[in-house]
Motif scaffolding. Structure first.
Motif, PDB file in Angstrom:
ATOM      1  N   PHE A 145      -7.177   9.185  -5.209  1.00  0.00           N
ATOM      2  CA  PHE A 145      -7.414   8.023  -4.364  1.00  0.00           C
ATOM      3  C   PHE A 145      -8.922   7.898  -4.117  1.00  0.00           C
ATOM      4  O   PHE A 145      -9.571   8.854  -3.685  1.00  0.00           O
TER       5      PHE A 145
ATOM      6  N   HIS B 243      -2.629  13.215  -7.978  1.00  0.00           N
ATOM      7  CA  HIS B 243      -2.844  11.794  -7.707  1.00  0.00           C
ATOM      8  C   HIS B 243      -4.216  11.608  -7.074  1.00  0.00           C
ATOM      9  O   HIS B 243      -4.582  12.305  -6.126  1.00  0.00           O
TER      10      HIS B 243
ATOM     11  N   ASP C  27       0.812  -1.209   0.000  1.00  0.00           N
ATOM     12  CA  ASP C  27       0.000   0.000   0.000  1.00  0.00           C
ATOM     13  C   ASP C  27       0.847   1.262   0.000  1.00  0.00           C
ATOM     14  O   ASP C  27       0.361   2.344   0.340  1.00  0.00           O
TER      15      ASP C  27
ATOM     16  N   ALA D 116      -8.668   3.894   1.454  1.00  0.00           N
ATOM     17  CA  ALA D 116      -8.340   4.736   0.303  1.00  0.00           C
ATOM     18  C   ALA D 116      -7.540   3.888  -0.682  1.00  0.00           C
ATOM     19  O   ALA D 116      -6.554   3.243  -0.303  1.00  0.00           O
ATOM     20  N   SER D 117      -7.953   3.883  -1.958  1.00  0.00           N
ATOM     21  CA  SER D 117      -7.295   3.062  -2.980  1.00  0.00           C
ATOM     22  C   SER D 117      -6.808   3.950  -4.107  1.00  0.00           C
ATOM     23  O   SER D 117      -7.556   4.803  -4.606  1.00  0.00           O
ATOM     24  N   TYR D 118      -5.594   3.734  -4.528  1.00  0.00           N
ATOM     25  CA  TYR D 118      -5.015   4.539  -5.604  1.00  0.00           C
ATOM     26  C   TYR D 118      -5.747   4.287  -6.916  1.00  0.00           C
ATOM     27  O   TYR D 118      -6.030   3.150  -7.284  1.00  0.00           O
TER      28      TYR D 118
ATOM     29  N   ARG E  17     -13.385  10.992  -3.215  1.00  0.00           N
ATOM     30  CA  ARG E  17     -12.005  10.991  -3.680  1.00  0.00           C
ATOM     31  C   ARG E  17     -11.156  11.894  -2.784  1.00  0.00           C
ATOM     32  O   ARG E  17     -11.651  12.873  -2.220  1.00  0.00           O
TER      33      ARG E  17
ATOM     34  N   VAL F  14      -2.750   4.164   3.480  1.00  0.00           N
ATOM     35  CA  VAL F  14      -2.093   4.096   2.185  1.00  0.00           C
ATOM     36  C   VAL F  14      -1.080   5.230   2.157  1.00  0.00           C
ATOM     37  O   VAL F  14      -1.319   6.305   2.713  1.00  0.00           O
TER      38      VAL F  14
END
Length: 676
Positions: free
Chosen positions: A419, A417, A336, A426-428, A380, A365
């Motif tokens: 997320f 960036h 992560d 939280a995910s990229y 986001r 993350v």
């Protein structure tokens, strides 16, 4: 997921000289002026997605090796030295531009988009897009004027309409019953010593207090490393961490501490999404007991020994971390942690997500880069990092001469960036970039899955500033640009941006205030529709319904000399013909803190769209009065009238209560007034 380790690594010494030089150099670069030349807009703003994507690591060994390889080059005889790139701030500075011969600087009136405004479809004016300005934006459920509806922000005072929680004296949380006509204090909680920048969130029957904590890494009086390295120290070396205290206020007369978390690094953002709170911090490189040249080592030997210290670090020294009251430390899993392909900077950003009532480790993350701007939409988080990649010679020249070398346009890039947020995770998603500077979080907005960005290009050698707006979408793991408008306010600074569903309002200023309306009804072909050129500027814009905007800012002469705070009302119901319909000046030596901190404004809508009452704070330094609450009523047609309020020295906030009442909050207490 996250990794839990038994305890924090021992805090050690940090040499901050490189960081301070980098900050000073960045400020100088930004303030230097405009660019000598600018490439065509399509070349300047279009990102190359494949060059922006963040990379994950296969395992922890690869991650540690990357940290070591990346940072060993920045180790010198005194520890960390200035890296060959410069992180830049927002770059928004005030200034006065010389008048252009024949320029029309009328006090008010709409003008067509000025010469030089470019868009992907030209600068012609078309039919007005749909405009829904019937309802003004009200404060959050806890009384704070926030950027995004549904995303609450910490503040110095909060209320649920009956209980008001405020910070007082720097180290006390005060609980007040505001359900009745007269405020009644219920209880107090004393915070630990050593906290600064305290703010709070009210989440049901919990109060979260966020604060900065300064840790002394090396005290000259007790430095165990002296005098073997031959270096005399005259000041302590410091490092900042972030503290979050969780108070149970089920009984406000007897609040209890249920949790205390310490986050590594400097606090960048805290946001509340229902029962989930997200904390974003920037963790610097490890604190190490650096050897320095002196009686025992020359510079070559000191550099070699310092690099050995870096090689001896573990991942726990590099990663963002949070430690609970029991001493248990949680760091992100190696899978992560993400890194950009270039320009990683000298810090690691951590995004922590945790349920307020959940007794589990937070989700973390991490992004191996530093950041100046974090924007949170409802689903986001966007991280923006603006830097000059102009090469080590610019940094070296600045350190030697004290005079920064202004960058060329292609030197300044803001990486973005994205997320995705789900529960506490939280995910990229993807990355992109724009060339130029993103001023602050208000310069970013997400609408229907599209990221809209207001950006400024600036450089040196007497060239101009140029502003524009870009639209990016998530596509194949990247943020790809699909549209843009350039040429807004040449030689001006962006002062305010307000986003709506299918349009935006951008204010720039140096000598006069061009207020631009931008049409996003076709996101891939945005265009400038109208412009309003007036004296002074609005630094914050607030929708009040009925096609009207309330503007807070400064009045100025036609030459750009500031004359004091002003409040204005703008009619933008016809985007091709924006107009200022009224204004009030507060006098010289006055200012409105809400211009820099919009949380200091409260808007209460009236019975008709576009009417209502604004409460805010004003400072009048000519009378030495400090901060006082002020009230402005907006009547039919946008007519402004100032109404008197009871004096409250040290006023901080005006929070809406039930039945149209407002709680005025100051350092000395709380007063309740009626809004009607």
């Amino acid at each position: 997921m996250a990794t839990i380790i038994p305890a924090l690594p021992t805090l050690r010494r940090l040499t901050l000289a490189g960081t301070a030089l980098g900050t000073a150099f960045a400020a100088g670069v930004v303030a230097a002026g405009g660019f000598a030349s600018t490439p065509p807009p399509t070349e300047r703003l279009t990102p190359v997605a494949s060059k922006d994507a963040l990379h994950a690591f296969d395992d922890c060994r690869e991650l540690l090796d990357w940290y070591l390889e990346r940072n060993l080059r920045d180790v010198g005889p005194y520890g960390w030295r200035l890296p060959p790139y410069t992180v830049m701030g927002d770059g928004m500075t005030d200034g006065v531009r010389a008048p252009v011969p024949g320029e029309d600087l009328a006090d008010s009136g709409a003008v067509a988009p000025q010469a030089g405004v470019r868009s992907s479809v030209g600068s012609g004016v078309a039919a007005e897009p749909g405009f829904d300005g019937r309802v003004g934006q009200e404060n959050s459920a806890t009384g704070t004027n926030v950027q995004e509806a549904g995303v609450d922000e910490p503040d110095v005072a909060k209320t649920d309409g009956r209980l008001l929680v405020r910070l007082a004296g720097g180290n006390r949380v005060v609980f007040t019953d505001v359900a009745g006509a007269v405020p009644r204090e219920l209880g107090r909680y004393r915070l630990p010593d050593g906290l600064t920048g305290q703010e709070l969130l009210l989440v049901g029957d919990h109060v979260l207090v966020t604060a900065a904590t300064t840790v002394v890494l090396v005290d000259p009086a007790t430095d165990s490393f002296s005098p073997s390295d031959g270096v005399d120290r005259i000041a302590p070396e410091l490092r900042q961490t972030t503290t979050v205290l969780d108070l149970d206020v089920t009984d406000p007369s007897s609040p209890t501490l249920v949790d205390e978390d310490t986050y590594s690094g400097t606090l960048l953002s805290v946001r509340q999404y229902g029962d989930v709170v997200r904390v974003v911090t920037s963790t610097p490189r490890p604190d190490l007991p650096w050897v320095q040249p002196g009686l025992q080592y020359d510079e070559r030997e000191a550099t070699a020994r310092n690099r050995d210290l870096v090689r001896g670090t573990t991942l726990a020294d590099w990663l963002p971390r949070v430690t609970d009251e029991d001493g248990t430390t949680t760091t992100p899993d190696c899978a992560d942690v993400f890194r950009p392909p270039t320009g990683a900077g000298d810090a690691t950003l951590g995004i922590f997500g945790e349920g307020v009532h959940a007794d589990v480790a937070p989700e973390i993350v991490a992004l191996a880069t530093d950041s100046q701007v974090v924007y949170s939409s409802t689903d986001r988080i966007y991280v923006a990092t603006t830097r000059s990649s102009s090469g080590f010679w610019r940094s070296a020249y600045g350190r030697i001469t004290g005079q920064p070398v202004p960058p060329e346009p292609d030197d300044v890039t803001t990486q973005l960036h994205s997320f995705a947020l789900e529960d506490s995770r939280a995910s990229y998603v993807g990355s992109g970039h724009v060339t130029g500077i993103v001023r602050d979080r208000w310069s970013l907005d997400e609408q229907d899955g599209r990221l809209r960005v207001a950006v400024s290009l600036r450089g040196g050698w007497g060239a101009t500033v140029e502003n524009g707006v870009a639209v990016l979408v998530e596509r194949d793991g990247a943020l790809a640009q699909v549209g843009h408008v350039d040429g807004l306010g040449p030689d001006e600074d962006i002062k305010a941006v307000r986003w709506f569903h299918d349009f935006a309002v951008v204010v720039t200023f140096r000598q006069t205030d061009p207020l631009y309306t931008i049409d996003f009804s076709d996101p891939e072909h945005p265009r400038a529709l109208g412009a309003l050129k007036i004296s002074g500027y609005s630094g914050y814009l607030h929708p009040i319904g009925g096609g009207l905007l309330l503007g807070l800012g400064q009045e100025a002469t036609l030459q750009g000399q500031l004359l004091g705070a002003q409040v204005a009302v703008f009619d933008i119901s016809d985007l091709t013909d924006p107009r200022r319909v009224d204004k009030l000046s507060l006098g010289q030596a006055t200012d409105l803190p809400a211009v820099a901190d919009p949380r200091a404004l409260t808007w209460l809508p009236g019975a008709r769209p576009g009417t209502g009452t604004a409460f805010t704070i004003a400072s009048d330094w000519s009378r030495g009065s400090g901060s006082e609450p002020v009230r402005f009523d907006v009547g039919p047609g946008g007519a402004l009238e100032r109404r008197e309020l009871p004096a409250l020295p040290g006023a901080q906030r005006a929070l809406p209560l039930d039945d149209g009442r407002v709680a005025l909050v100051g350092v000395e207490g709380v007063r309740i007034v009626g809004a009607r």
